[in-house]
Design an enzyme around this catalytic site. Structure first.
Site, PDB file in Angstrom:
ATOM      1  N   HIS A  75       0.850  -1.200   0.000  1.00  0.00           N
ATOM      2  CA  HIS A  75       0.000   0.000   0.000  1.00  0.00           C
ATOM      3  C   HIS A  75       0.881   1.242   0.000  1.00  0.00           C
ATOM      4  CE1 HIS A  75      -4.292  -1.309   1.309  1.00  0.00           C
ATOM      5  NE2 HIS A  75      -3.820  -2.051   0.338  1.00  0.00           N
ATOM      6  N   TYR A 203      -8.707   5.457   8.322  1.00  0.00           N
ATOM      7  CA  TYR A 203      -8.790   5.676   9.778  1.00  0.00           C
ATOM      8  C   TYR A 203      -9.768   6.818   9.968  1.00  0.00           C
ATOM      9  CZ  TYR A 203      -4.488   2.939  10.517  1.00  0.00           C
ATOM     10  OH  TYR A 203      -3.547   1.940  10.585  1.00  0.00           O
ATOM     11  N   PRO A 295      -3.816  -0.315  19.136  1.00  0.00           N
ATOM     12  CA  PRO A 295      -3.622  -0.736  17.743  1.00  0.00           C
ATOM     13  C   PRO A 295      -3.629   0.395  16.718  1.00  0.00           C
ATOM     14  CG  PRO A 295      -5.809  -1.361  18.527  1.00  0.00           C
ATOM     15  CD  PRO A 295      -5.065  -0.841  19.704  1.00  0.00           C
ATOM     16  N   LYS A 299       1.288  -0.700  15.156  1.00  0.00           N
ATOM     17  CA  LYS A 299       2.694  -0.796  15.571  1.00  0.00           C
ATOM     18  C   LYS A 299       3.033  -2.073  16.357  1.00  0.00           C
ATOM     19  CE  LYS A 299       4.419   2.664  13.614  1.00  0.00           C
ATOM     20  NZ  LYS A 299       4.266   2.097  12.296  1.00  0.00           N
ATOM     21  N   TYR A 387       4.434   6.067  10.341  1.00  0.00           N
ATOM     22  CA  TYR A 387       3.554   4.960   9.949  1.00  0.00           C
ATOM     23  C   TYR A 387       4.326   3.879   9.199  1.00  0.00           C
ATOM     24  CZ  TYR A 387      -0.731   2.539   8.720  1.00  0.00           C
ATOM     25  OH  TYR A 387      -1.722   1.582   8.619  1.00  0.00           O
TER      26      TYR A 387
HETATM   27  P1  FAD Z   1       2.045 -12.930  21.266  1.00  0.00           P
HETATM   28  O1  FAD Z   1       1.510 -12.882  19.909  1.00  0.00           O
HETATM   29  O2  FAD Z   1       1.151 -12.626  22.413  1.00  0.00           O
HETATM   30  O3  FAD Z   1       2.684 -14.369  21.468  1.00  0.00           O
HETATM   31  C1  FAD Z   1       3.090 -14.851  22.730  1.00  0.00           C
HETATM   32  C2  FAD Z   1       3.018 -16.351  22.720  1.00  0.00           C
HETATM   33  O4  FAD Z   1       3.477 -16.843  23.976  1.00  0.00           O
HETATM   34  C3  FAD Z   1       1.583 -16.861  22.566  1.00  0.00           C
HETATM   35  O5  FAD Z   1       1.537 -17.808  21.527  1.00  0.00           O
HETATM   36  C4  FAD Z   1       1.244 -17.464  23.925  1.00  0.00           C
HETATM   37  O6  FAD Z   1       0.383 -18.580  23.819  1.00  0.00           O
HETATM   38  C5  FAD Z   1       2.611 -17.863  24.436  1.00  0.00           C
HETATM   39  N1  FAD Z   1       2.716 -17.903  25.901  1.00  0.00           N
HETATM   40  C6  FAD Z   1       2.154 -17.069  26.805  1.00  0.00           C
HETATM   41  N2  FAD Z   1       2.506 -17.419  28.059  1.00  0.00           N
HETATM   42  C7  FAD Z   1       3.298 -18.499  27.926  1.00  0.00           C
HETATM   43  C8  FAD Z   1       3.971 -19.323  28.863  1.00  0.00           C
HETATM   44  N3  FAD Z   1       3.885 -19.098  30.181  1.00  0.00           N
HETATM   45  N4  FAD Z   1       4.689 -20.363  28.408  1.00  0.00           N
HETATM   46  C9  FAD Z   1       4.802 -20.613  27.079  1.00  0.00           C
HETATM   47  N5  FAD Z   1       4.164 -19.848  26.135  1.00  0.00           N
HETATM   48  C10 FAD Z   1       3.442 -18.815  26.562  1.00  0.00           C
HETATM   49  N6  FAD Z   1      -1.099  -5.273  16.546  1.00  0.00           N
HETATM   50  C11 FAD Z   1      -1.220  -4.546  15.460  1.00  0.00           C
HETATM   51  O7  FAD Z   1      -0.215  -4.010  14.977  1.00  0.00           O
HETATM   52  N7  FAD Z   1      -2.458  -4.431  14.837  1.00  0.00           N
HETATM   53  C12 FAD Z   1      -3.566  -5.048  15.326  1.00  0.00           C
HETATM   54  O8  FAD Z   1      -4.634  -4.944  14.770  1.00  0.00           O
HETATM   55  C13 FAD Z   1      -3.469  -5.792  16.469  1.00  0.00           C
HETATM   56  N8  FAD Z   1      -4.549  -6.405  16.995  1.00  0.00           N
HETATM   57  C14 FAD Z   1      -4.397  -7.116  18.137  1.00  0.00           C
HETATM   58  C15 FAD Z   1      -5.498  -7.733  18.711  1.00  0.00           C
HETATM   59  C16 FAD Z   1      -5.364  -8.446  19.907  1.00  0.00           C
HETATM   60  C17 FAD Z   1      -6.579  -9.101  20.523  1.00  0.00           C
HETATM   61  C18 FAD Z   1      -4.102  -8.535  20.538  1.00  0.00           C
HETATM   62  C19 FAD Z   1      -3.927  -9.300  21.837  1.00  0.00           C
HETATM   63  C20 FAD Z   1      -3.004  -7.932  19.940  1.00  0.00           C
HETATM   64  C21 FAD Z   1      -3.138  -7.215  18.760  1.00  0.00           C
HETATM   65  N9  FAD Z   1      -2.055  -6.593  18.163  1.00  0.00           N
HETATM   66  C22 FAD Z   1      -2.187  -5.886  17.062  1.00  0.00           C
HETATM   67  C23 FAD Z   1      -0.738  -6.685  18.697  1.00  0.00           C
HETATM   68  C24 FAD Z   1       0.074  -7.776  18.013  1.00  0.00           C
HETATM   69  O9  FAD Z   1      -0.760  -8.838  17.672  1.00  0.00           O
HETATM   70  C25 FAD Z   1       1.157  -8.192  18.970  1.00  0.00           C
HETATM   71  O10 FAD Z   1       2.009  -7.068  19.147  1.00  0.00           O
HETATM   72  C26 FAD Z   1       1.958  -9.394  18.545  1.00  0.00           C
HETATM   73  O11 FAD Z   1       1.155 -10.545  18.593  1.00  0.00           O
HETATM   74  C27 FAD Z   1       3.154  -9.580  19.454  1.00  0.00           C
HETATM   75  O12 FAD Z   1       3.738 -10.822  19.216  1.00  0.00           O
HETATM   76  P2  FAD Z   1       4.438 -11.612  20.397  1.00  0.00           P
HETATM   77  O13 FAD Z   1       4.977 -12.859  19.758  1.00  0.00           O
HETATM   78  O14 FAD Z   1       5.376 -10.714  21.112  1.00  0.00           O
HETATM   79  O15 FAD Z   1       3.291 -11.954  21.433  1.00  0.00           O
HETATM   80  C1  DHB Z   2      -5.211  -3.350  11.160  1.00  0.00           C
HETATM   81  C2  DHB Z   2      -5.105  -3.116  12.493  1.00  0.00           C
HETATM   82  C3  DHB Z   2      -4.600  -1.922  12.927  1.00  0.00           C
HETATM   83  O1  DHB Z   2      -4.462  -1.674  14.225  1.00  0.00           O
HETATM   84  C4  DHB Z   2      -4.231  -0.930  12.053  1.00  0.00           C
HETATM   85  O2  DHB Z   2      -3.771   0.247  12.512  1.00  0.00           O
HETATM   86  C5  DHB Z   2      -4.322  -1.177  10.706  1.00  0.00           C
HETATM   87  C6  DHB Z   2      -4.819  -2.389  10.277  1.00  0.00           C
HETATM   88  C7  DHB Z   2      -5.756  -4.635  10.679  1.00  0.00           C
HETATM   89  O3  DHB Z   2      -6.113  -5.480  11.502  1.00  0.00           O
HETATM   90  O4  DHB Z   2      -5.837  -4.824   9.469  1.00  0.00           O
END
Ligand code: FAD
Ligand code: DHB
Length: 392
Positions: A75, A203, A295, A299, A387
């Site tokens: 994009h 947005y 969100p 980021k 962004y």
């Molecule tokens: P996570 O994805 O949380 O992965 C952590 C992993 O560790 C999980 O698989 C979990 O099961 C595992 N775990 C937890 N505790 C333990 C333990 N004790 N022992 C072993 N394993 C364990 N970001 C955006 O940029 N845009 C979005 O739209 C967006 N939407 C989101 C919606 C939701 C509901 C959430 C929760 C987050 C969202 N985020 C979004 C943020 C983004 O998804 C996260 O920043 C990203 O997943 C971070 O990755 P991570 O691997 O650090 O953590």
């Molecule tokens: C999406 C989520 C976000 O938080 C954002 O800023 C842009 C896109 C998405 O889920 O596609």
């Protein structure tokens, strides 16, 4: 007790843990991943959708770019709105860079496939994880797997276990400094197999509250509306969602909106959170285990990727005897970038959402910010630069 050994123990098989493991393995460093959930569960979580170009390049370095290049959609810009005013932010023109629409679910699936091809040990369904001897030359992670208590001996531990994991809490409370802001609303998101209402993301700041029109591909949309924290998914029929969403986006877009049944619907709370430092002895925090952003601005996943960028080269140097300067600097280097993404996400959230009980002044500040963006290329360039992602 069964004993396993590795060089880097990775707790958490989400995007942070998988990407770190993949990059370390490619540099010849051995890893074992311990994941609490099943692989199916990890892959069923619908989360982020937008990759900064730095994240795209890191995924290329990790060798997981083939499907992203086929199915991802670059994009060149996005829109921010104030009721009917649509402000275009042209990333390509303002910064020379783009972002990639490619879902976290797909990134995670690609990384699991790549890790399988590497032959990396990924243990699912682990529980009661505890981390020990972080001040010794060998550290230990104890856990239960398939009904048996096991120990993983390692040189370093990467805490990639998300906000609710054990890694951050292993750092003594008196050593941790936590910063938090909880926002008084959440995002209700739906996935629907319909064509996107617009070819770029919108947005939307409206008098009825915030909405975001995003997408996953040409026949799968991800749309969000700001909702009170007290709302439940059951309160929102598909019809109610579509009615609310269409009155929050400019009518020019709403007139093109194609609706359909939702195939996923969930509510996520919004929070800014940072825990410092990211290092405690041989333990390093990565991604959501150390920080959460609201969100708005996409980021979260991208910050996890920049942490991985700093840590994988630092750990590779340390494990291969090239020095510990990288791991010594990891926390400060990663935090410098984290705080700037915190600022951007907070500013985007404040600029685009209605806060309950806000006064007329707050509304005017939002309007003035969007008007300024509409008229100042400097303001648009600043937004675009953040962004598309600040440099690693
Ligand atoms: P996570 O994805 O949380 O992965 C952590 C992993 O560790 C999980 O698989 C979990 O099961 C595992 N775990 C937890 N505790 C333990 C333990 N004790 N022992 C072993 N394993 C364990 N970001 C955006 O940029 N845009 C979005 O739209 C967006 N939407 C989101 C919606 C939701 C509901 C959430 C929760 C987050 C969202 N985020 C979004 C943020 C983004 O998804 C996260 O920043 C990203 O997943 C971070 O990755 P991570 O691997 O650090 O953590
Ligand atoms: C999406 C989520 C976000 O938080 C954002 O800023 C842009 C896109 C998405 O889920 O596609």
């Amino acid at each position: 007790m069964t004993t396993l050994t590795t060089q880097v123990a990775i707790i958490g098989g989400g995007p942070s843990g998988l990407l770190l493991s993949q990059l370390l393995n490619k540099s010849g460093v051995e890893t074992v991943i311990l994941e609490r959930s099943t692989r199916d569960h990890v892959l069923s979580r619908i989360r982020a959708g937008i990759l900064e170009w730095g994240t795209v390049e890191l995924l290329r370095a990790a060798g997981v770019d083939a499907r992203m290049d086929r199915e991802g959609i670059p994009h060149d810009g996005c829109y921010l709105t104030d009721d009917e005013l649509m402000v275009h932010i042209d990333f390509k023109e303002l910064t020379g860079k783009q972002v990639m629409v490619y879902g976290q679910t797909e990134v995670t699936a690609d990384l699991y496939n790549a890790q399988d091809a590497m032959g990396t040990t990924v243990l699912h369904g682990v529980s009661d994880v505890s981390i020990h001897d972080l001040d010794q030359s060998k550290s230990r992670v104890e856990f239960t797997h398939e009904g048996e208590r096991k120990v993983l001996e390692c040189l370093y531990v990467a805490g990639c276990d998300g906000f609710h994991g054990v890694s951050r809490k292993t750092i003594p409370e008196e050593t941790r400094r936590e910063f938090e802001r909880v926002y008084p609303f959440g995002w209700l998101g739906i996935l629907s197999e319909t064509p996107p209402v617009n070819d770029e993301l919108i947005y939307s700041n409206s008098k009825h509250g915030f909405a975001l029109a995003s997408m996953r591909n040409e026949n799968l949309v991800r749309y969000y509306v700001q909702v009170p924290l007290s709302d439940k998914v059951e309160d929102w029929s598909d019809q109610r969602f579509w009615d609310e969403f269409s009155r929050r986006i400019p009518s020019e877009a709403a007139n093109r909106l194609i609706t359909g049944p939702s195939i996923e619907k969930s509510i996520a709370p919004l929070r800014s959170f940072v825990s410092e430092p990211l290092r405690w002895g041989n333990l390093f925090l990565v991604g959501d285990s150390a920080h959460i952003v609201p969100p708005t601005g996409a980021k979260g996943l991208n910050l996890a990727a920049s942490d991985v960028f700093y840590l994988h080269s630092a750990l590779t140097e340390a494990v291969t005897g090239k020095g510990t300067g990288g791991i010594d600097d990891y926390s400060s280097k990663a935090l410098a970038r984290i705080w700037k993404a915190m600022r951007f996400s907070w500013q985007m959230t404040t600029m685009l959402h209605r806060f309950d009980g806000e006064d007329a002044f707050a509304e005017q500040m939002r309007k003035a910010t969007l008007d300024h963006l509409a008229h100042s290329e400097t303001a648009r360039r600043d937004l675009a630069e953040n962004y598309i992602g600040l440099p690693f």
